[in-house]
Design a protein around this motif. Structure first.
Motif, PDB file in Angstrom:
ATOM      1  N   HIS A  18     -93.634  79.014 -53.060  1.00 37.66           N
ATOM      2  CA  HIS A  18     -93.376  80.328 -53.644  1.00 37.66           C
ATOM      3  C   HIS A  18     -94.683  81.110 -53.678  1.00 37.66           C
ATOM      4  CE1 HIS A  18     -89.738  78.542 -56.066  1.00 37.66           C
ATOM      5  NE2 HIS A  18     -89.603  78.441 -54.754  1.00 37.66           N
ATOM      6  N   ARG A  37     -89.884  81.707 -51.250  1.00 37.23           N
ATOM      7  CA  ARG A  37     -89.483  82.660 -52.287  1.00 37.23           C
ATOM      8  C   ARG A  37     -90.652  83.554 -52.650  1.00 37.23           C
ATOM      9  NH1 ARG A  37     -88.529  81.385 -58.690  1.00 37.23           N
ATOM     10  NH2 ARG A  37     -87.983  83.501 -59.330  1.00 37.23           N
ATOM     11  N   ILE A  39     -92.153  86.017 -55.554  1.00 33.94           N
ATOM     12  CA  ILE A  39     -92.084  86.406 -56.963  1.00 33.94           C
ATOM     13  C   ILE A  39     -92.963  87.635 -57.166  1.00 33.94           C
ATOM     14  CG2 ILE A  39     -92.522  85.690 -59.349  1.00 33.94           C
ATOM     15  CD1 ILE A  39     -92.231  82.790 -58.400  1.00 33.94           C
ATOM     16  N   GLU A  54     -92.365  82.363 -66.940  1.00 33.87           N
ATOM     17  CA  GLU A  54     -91.508  82.083 -65.789  1.00 33.87           C
ATOM     18  C   GLU A  54     -92.133  81.014 -64.902  1.00 33.87           C
ATOM     19  OE1 GLU A  54     -89.768  84.335 -61.787  1.00 33.87           O
ATOM     20  OE2 GLU A  54     -90.634  85.510 -63.435  1.00 33.87           O
ATOM     21  N   ILE A  55     -93.439  81.128 -64.682  1.00 33.68           N
ATOM     22  CA  ILE A  55     -94.148  80.140 -63.859  1.00 33.68           C
ATOM     23  C   ILE A  55     -94.087  78.763 -64.514  1.00 33.68           C
ATOM     24  CG2 ILE A  55     -96.383  79.481 -62.888  1.00 33.68           C
ATOM     25  CD1 ILE A  55     -95.205  81.895 -61.511  1.00 33.68           C
ATOM     26  N   ARG A  57     -91.859  77.590 -66.671  1.00 35.13           N
ATOM     27  CA  ARG A  57     -90.498  77.053 -66.661  1.00 35.13           C
ATOM     28  C   ARG A  57     -90.114  76.481 -65.298  1.00 35.13           C
ATOM     29  NH1 ARG A  57     -89.260  81.798 -69.502  1.00 35.13           N
ATOM     30  NH2 ARG A  57     -88.350  82.676 -67.592  1.00 35.13           N
ATOM     31  N   SER A  58     -90.742  76.959 -64.249  1.00 34.44           N
ATOM     32  CA  SER A  58     -90.416  76.496 -62.898  1.00 34.44           C
ATOM     33  C   SER A  58     -90.949  75.087 -62.633  1.00 34.44           C
ATOM     34  CB  SER A  58     -90.977  77.470 -61.854  1.00 34.44           C
ATOM     35  OG  SER A  58     -90.390  78.747 -61.991  1.00 34.44           O
ATOM     36  N   ARG A  59     -91.851  74.605 -63.463  1.00 25.19           N
ATOM     37  CA  ARG A  59     -92.365  73.227 -63.378  1.00 25.19           C
ATOM     38  C   ARG A  59     -92.896  72.899 -61.973  1.00 25.19           C
ATOM     39  NH1 ARG A  59     -90.695  70.223 -67.734  1.00 25.19           N
ATOM     40  NH2 ARG A  59     -90.949  68.280 -66.555  1.00 25.19           N
ATOM     41  N   TYR A  60     -93.835  73.714 -61.533  1.00 21.92           N
ATOM     42  CA  TYR A  60     -94.448  73.487 -60.229  1.00 21.92           C
ATOM     43  C   TYR A  60     -95.347  72.253 -60.253  1.00 21.92           C
ATOM     44  CZ  TYR A  60     -92.976  78.220 -58.952  1.00 21.92           C
ATOM     45  OH  TYR A  60     -92.229  79.343 -58.676  1.00 21.92           O
ATOM     46  N   SER A  79     -99.926  77.249 -66.324  1.00 20.21           N
ATOM     47  CA  SER A  79     -98.711  76.956 -65.566  1.00 20.21           C
ATOM     48  C   SER A  79     -98.074  75.612 -65.902  1.00 20.21           C
ATOM     49  CB  SER A  79     -99.024  76.986 -64.061  1.00 20.21           C
ATOM     50  OG  SER A  79     -99.927  75.938 -63.718  1.00 20.21           O
TER      51      SER A  79
END
Length: 216
Positions: A18, A37, A39, A54-55, A57-60, A79
């Motif tokens: 992303h 994706r 963002i 948001e970053i 919650r995405s659990r990168y 993050s």
């Protein structure tokens, strides 16, 4: 960032990548094979506060900041990713666990240093072929029609620069001289590109070119 993304894609073939970019840059990646994706990093306090959440919650697994701006480094640091990578910029880099020291202001030079820091092989050293722009059905004029007006031999020039880097901009008269020489010596049709803020600069270069052409 394009050579960096290409290297990342070819090294991490199974990864979902992303990219967080300003809205006006999203078009450059819209048809890219290197990003899954996009963002949008919009301006404003509300979005500025929402994006880090948001970053997170995405659990990168890995978050890389190619910008050394305080906001980007803070987002990377907060993050929650196992790998948080970016450039040294005290105290904003406190949340990173992999840091590289930037050298000068050339973005690709520094991104290359970051790739080496991560031990990711460099896939390409230039930008040739990294942009893939598909024709838009809603375009005012088709790409085929647009290119037919230019011909097969052309050179694309982007004289505009960001406000922060205005001091690095080349003189308008030198662009004019370059355009004349490219046309005379190689038969290349000049194509000036940019956004709305570059219209005035490009128009001045066009006038400069016409004047130099008349002087010859």
């Amino acid at each position: 960032s394009l050579p960096f993304l290409k290297a990342l894609r070819e090294f991490c073939t199974r990864a979902e990548i992303h990219s967080v970019v300003r809205p006006h840059l999203g078009e450059l990646l819209r048809d890219s094979p290197y990003v899954d994706r996009i963002i949008q990093r919009k301006r404003g306090v509300v979005h500025g506060l929402r994006l880090p959440s948001e970053i997170r919650r995405s659990r990168y697994d890995l978050v890389i900041s190619l910008s050394d701006s305080p906001s980007c480094l803070i987002i990377a640091g907060l993050s929650g990713a196992k790998g948080r990578v970016g450039f040294r910029h005290f105290p904003w880099d406190a949340g990173l666990n992999v840091k590289e020291v930037p050298e000068g202001y050339h973005s690709w030079h520094n991104n290359l240093r970051l790739l080496k820091k991560l031990e990711i092989p460099v896939a390409q050293m230039d930008y040739v072929g990294l942009l893939t722009l598909c024709e838009r059905r809603d375009a005012e004029d088709s790409m085929e029609s647009w290119w037919s007006k230019i011909g097969n031999h052309y050179v694309v020039l982007a004289p505009g620069t960001s406000i922060r880097r205005g001091i690095k901009a080349w003189e308008k008269k030198k662009f004019g001289e370059l355009i004349v020489l490219l046309n005379m010596n190689f038969g290349l049709t000049p194509v000036l590109v940019g956004d709305d803020k570059d219209r005035e600069v490009n128009q001045r270069i066009i006038e400069e070119t016409k004047q130099r052409d008349r002087d010859r």
